[in-house]
Write an enzyme that holds these catalytic residues in place. Structure first.
Site, PDB file in Angstrom:
ATOM      1  N   ASP A  33       0.815  -1.230   0.000  1.00 40.60           N
ATOM      2  CA  ASP A  33       0.000   0.000   0.000  1.00 40.60           C
ATOM      3  C   ASP A  33       0.840   1.268   0.000  1.00 40.60           C
ATOM      4  O   ASP A  33       0.378   2.295  -0.482  1.00 40.60           O
ATOM      5  CB  ASP A  33      -1.083  -0.006   1.098  1.00 40.60           C
ATOM      6  CG  ASP A  33      -0.543   0.045   2.513  1.00 40.60           C
ATOM      7  OD1 ASP A  33       0.672  -0.152   2.717  1.00 40.60           O
ATOM      8  OD2 ASP A  33      -1.357   0.264   3.427  1.00 40.60           O
ATOM      9  N   SER A  64     -12.745   5.244  27.219  1.00 41.40           N
ATOM     10  CA  SER A  64     -12.784   3.883  26.688  1.00 41.40           C
ATOM     11  C   SER A  64     -13.094   2.914  27.807  1.00 41.40           C
ATOM     12  O   SER A  64     -12.465   2.961  28.872  1.00 41.40           O
ATOM     13  CB  SER A  64     -11.439   3.513  26.057  1.00 41.40           C
ATOM     14  OG  SER A  64     -11.405   2.114  25.804  1.00 41.40           O
ATOM     15  N   GLY A 121      -3.225  -4.720  18.990  1.00 39.13           N
ATOM     16  CA  GLY A 121      -1.843  -5.105  18.751  1.00 39.13           C
ATOM     17  C   GLY A 121      -1.692  -6.470  18.115  1.00 39.13           C
ATOM     18  O   GLY A 121      -0.609  -7.042  18.096  1.00 39.13           O
ATOM     19  N   ALA A 122      -2.772  -7.025  17.535  1.00 39.98           N
ATOM     20  CA  ALA A 122      -2.721  -8.345  16.914  1.00 39.98           C
ATOM     21  C   ALA A 122      -2.637  -8.227  15.389  1.00 39.98           C
ATOM     22  O   ALA A 122      -2.788  -9.218  14.676  1.00 39.98           O
ATOM     23  CB  ALA A 122      -3.951  -9.158  17.302  1.00 39.98           C
ATOM     24  N   GLU A 159      -3.610   9.139  12.181  1.00 39.45           N
ATOM     25  CA  GLU A 159      -2.634   8.166  12.685  1.00 39.45           C
ATOM     26  C   GLU A 159      -1.211   8.545  12.271  1.00 39.45           C
ATOM     27  O   GLU A 159      -0.277   8.467  13.063  1.00 39.45           O
ATOM     28  CB  GLU A 159      -2.988   6.743  12.200  1.00 39.45           C
ATOM     29  CG  GLU A 159      -2.094   5.687  12.826  1.00 39.45           C
ATOM     30  CD  GLU A 159      -2.746   4.312  12.956  1.00 39.45           C
ATOM     31  OE1 GLU A 159      -3.984   4.206  12.860  1.00 39.45           O
ATOM     32  OE2 GLU A 159      -2.007   3.337  13.172  1.00 39.45           O
ATOM     33  N   ASP A 171      -6.008   0.005   6.130  1.00 35.45           N
ATOM     34  CA  ASP A 171      -6.793  -0.345   7.313  1.00 35.45           C
ATOM     35  C   ASP A 171      -8.035   0.536   7.438  1.00 35.45           C
ATOM     36  O   ASP A 171      -9.135   0.056   7.704  1.00 35.45           O
ATOM     37  CB  ASP A 171      -5.952  -0.180   8.586  1.00 35.45           C
ATOM     38  CG  ASP A 171      -4.687  -1.008   8.546  1.00 35.45           C
ATOM     39  OD1 ASP A 171      -4.535  -1.798   7.592  1.00 35.45           O
ATOM     40  OD2 ASP A 171      -3.860  -0.854   9.461  1.00 35.45           O
TER      41      ASP A 171
HETATM   42  P1  ADP Z   1      -3.505  -2.695  15.948  1.00 33.25           P
HETATM   43  O1  ADP Z   1      -4.100  -1.563  15.184  1.00 33.25           O
HETATM   44  O2  ADP Z   1      -2.838  -3.703  15.088  1.00 33.25           O
HETATM   45  O3  ADP Z   1      -4.470  -3.331  16.890  1.00 33.25           O
HETATM   46  P2  ADP Z   1      -1.924  -0.570  17.004  1.00 33.25           P
HETATM   47  O4  ADP Z   1      -0.694  -0.532  17.827  1.00 33.25           O
HETATM   48  O5  ADP Z   1      -1.913   0.115  15.693  1.00 33.25           O
HETATM   49  O6  ADP Z   1      -2.344  -2.091  16.856  1.00 33.25           O
HETATM   50  O7  ADP Z   1      -3.116   0.062  17.825  1.00 33.25           O
HETATM   51  C1  ADP Z   1      -3.381  -0.371  19.136  1.00 33.25           C
HETATM   52  C2  ADP Z   1      -3.633   0.843  20.003  1.00 33.25           C
HETATM   53  O8  ADP Z   1      -4.939   1.395  19.701  1.00 33.25           O
HETATM   54  C3  ADP Z   1      -3.702   0.511  21.473  1.00 33.25           C
HETATM   55  O9  ADP Z   1      -2.414   0.509  22.054  1.00 33.25           O
HETATM   56  C4  ADP Z   1      -4.559   1.660  22.004  1.00 33.25           C
HETATM   57  O10 ADP Z   1      -3.779   2.835  22.160  1.00 33.25           O
HETATM   58  C5  ADP Z   1      -5.532   1.894  20.876  1.00 33.25           C
HETATM   59  N1  ADP Z   1      -6.765   1.144  21.103  1.00 33.25           N
HETATM   60  C6  ADP Z   1      -7.239   0.090  20.410  1.00 33.25           C
HETATM   61  N2  ADP Z   1      -8.426  -0.334  20.911  1.00 33.25           N
HETATM   62  C7  ADP Z   1      -8.698   0.459  21.962  1.00 33.25           C
HETATM   63  C8  ADP Z   1      -9.765   0.534  22.910  1.00 33.25           C
HETATM   64  N3  ADP Z   1     -10.788  -0.314  22.881  1.00 33.25           N
HETATM   65  N4  ADP Z   1      -9.716   1.503  23.837  1.00 33.25           N
HETATM   66  C9  ADP Z   1      -8.685   2.363  23.892  1.00 33.25           C
HETATM   67  N5  ADP Z   1      -7.660   2.335  23.031  1.00 33.25           N
HETATM   68  C10 ADP Z   1      -7.647   1.402  22.083  1.00 33.25           C
HETATM   69 MG    MG Z   2      -2.969  -0.220  13.976  1.00 32.43          MG
END
Ligand code: ADP
Ligand code: MG
Length: 381
Positions: A33, A64, A121-122, A159, A171
């Site tokens: 991308d 949250s 983070g997955a 982002e 994404d």
């Molecule tokens: P991915 O997008 O692959 O899951 P990222 O590191 O890009 O991983 O994003 C994860 C981050 O997004 C978390 O560390 C947090 O800061 C934020 N995040 C995701 N879901 C939530 C949630 N339900 N509540 C608060 N923050 C969230």
């Molecule tokens: Mg992400």
């Protein structure tokens, strides 16, 4: 309690509305991308849900259900990249407000409460789900009239520029634009897209997501290094991006590249764009099962040419294929995160068990395995 009920408890009044935006998994087209290339994600049933009301006093309140720490209060006029959210989770929704305001939209404040079922983070893009749900809610509430791709681009800008993560637009586009039962074929050069029927159930197939639950530190610098390598390749070949290199010319252009790593990166990107095109042709022909070997080929390319896999991801692919899967590959940025496995429905359970057994045998922590059902993109609930 519902997200709307929690909102009311938190802010003292019912929300004006509730919105949802999904996480995604990428079927094929990885590290393409940022090369203007092709990707093919699908939305997951897992969503970030946000209850939101407008404010007119310039305050942004964010909460949250999934993190400790209470309500974050910010002044919309004072939002600044990498400062307004202080590097916390709040930077994602705050970044969206910032990006909308930067684009000239009068966001006068909001109360936001959210909860998400997207694993974080997955590699399943919990961050994009958070951004897109915020963007869609504000678009509706403030009557901005922005299109789904416009919202996705603003979310990506949040982002990139506000949170400080150099992600592509896949994404956010997947979360904003996907529809049920389909994969989203996206051309990242101009953001044109097509919904490609991907009805797994009707074909007797399952797509499993295997979350390895590991994240290797190596991943942090690797993305930037691959990106720079791809740009160097494009420069050496005299094209604007690697997208401009036709697959039919791949072997001819490779001999013109002196740097060994650049050669590998170019081979990955050009061949993965081609794998997206092959996947679309197979799905259009109604032959979803034949996508399996294309996935496994894609994995080999990510492992050997781009070198962004890791032992856990390689083991998923190896164990799944040995147990009779149709194909498998790592998905997302690599160095941990998730893999996908395409498998006949009746073999799904035994293939999942084989992957779990292989992980136990290797001394790895147990993976989380669940089916990826191609689901709807962002919507008002
Ligand atoms: P991915 O997008 O692959 O899951 P990222 O590191 O890009 O991983 O994003 C994860 C981050 O997004 C978390 O560390 C947090 O800061 C934020 N995040 C995701 N879901 C939530 C949630 N339900 N509540 C608060 N923050 C969230
Ligand atoms: Mg992400």
């Amino acid at each position: 309690m519902s997200v709307a009920g929690e909102f009311e408890e938190l802010y003292g009044a019912a929300p004006e509305g509730v919105w949802a935006a999904p996480g995604r998994v990428n079927l094929i087209g990885e590290y393409t991308d940022f090369n203007d290339g092709f990707v093919m994600p699908l939305a997951l049933p897992h969503t970030a849900v946000a209850a939101v009301s407008r404010r007119d006093d310039g305050e942004l309140r964010l909460h949250s259900a999934d993190v400790e720490g209470g309500v974050v209060r910010l002044d919309v006029a004072a939002l600044e990249p990498l400062a307004g959210g202080g590097g916390s989770w709040a930077a994602y929704p705050a970044g969206v407000v910032w990006a909308l305001r930067e684009a000239g939209h009068a966001i006068t404040g909001a109360d936001v409460h959210l909860a998400s079922t997207v694993p974080t983070g997955a590699g399943l893009s919990s961050s994009a789900a958070l951004e897109v749900v915020t963007a869609l809610a504000l678009n509706d509430l403030f009557g901005l009239g922005l299109s789904r791709p416009e919202l996705a681009v603003l979310a990506q800008r949040a982002e990139n520029a506000f949170v400080g993560v150099p992600c592509g637009v896949m994404d956010q586009m997947a979360s904003a634009c996907a529809i049920e039962g389909h994969a989203l074929f996206l051309d990242t050069r101009d953001l044109s897209y097509r919904q490609v029927p991907f009805d797994l159930a009707a074909r007797g197939l399952r797509l499993l997501v295997v979350d390895t639950r590991v994240k290797h530190a190596l991943g942090d610098g690797a993305y930037a290094e691959r990106r720079a390598g791809c740009e160097a390749g494009a420069r050496a070949l005299g094209v604007r991006t690697l997208r401009e290199v036709p697959y039919a010319q791949l072997s001819d252009v490779l001999v013109r590249l002196s740097e060994e790593s650049v050669r590998r990166y170019v081979r990955h990107v050009v061949s993965d764009n081609h794998r997206v095109e092959r996947t679309i042709a197979l799905l259009d022909a109604g032959d979803a099962a034949a996508v399996g070997p294309v996935l496994t080929e894609g994995h080999a390319s990510l492992r050997d040419d781009l070198r962004v896999s890791c032992p856990e991801l390689d083991l998923v692919v190896e164990a799944a294929n040995a147990a009779g899967a149709l194909g498998a590959r790592m998905t997302g940025g690599g160095f941990g995160g998730s893999a996908i496995v395409l498998v006949a429905a009746e073999r799904a359970a035994s293939v999942a068990a084989a992957v779990e057994k292989a992980f136990a045998g290797a001394g790895f922590a147990g993976p989380k395995i669940f089916p990826a059902v191609p689901s709807a993109g962002a919507r008002r609930e």
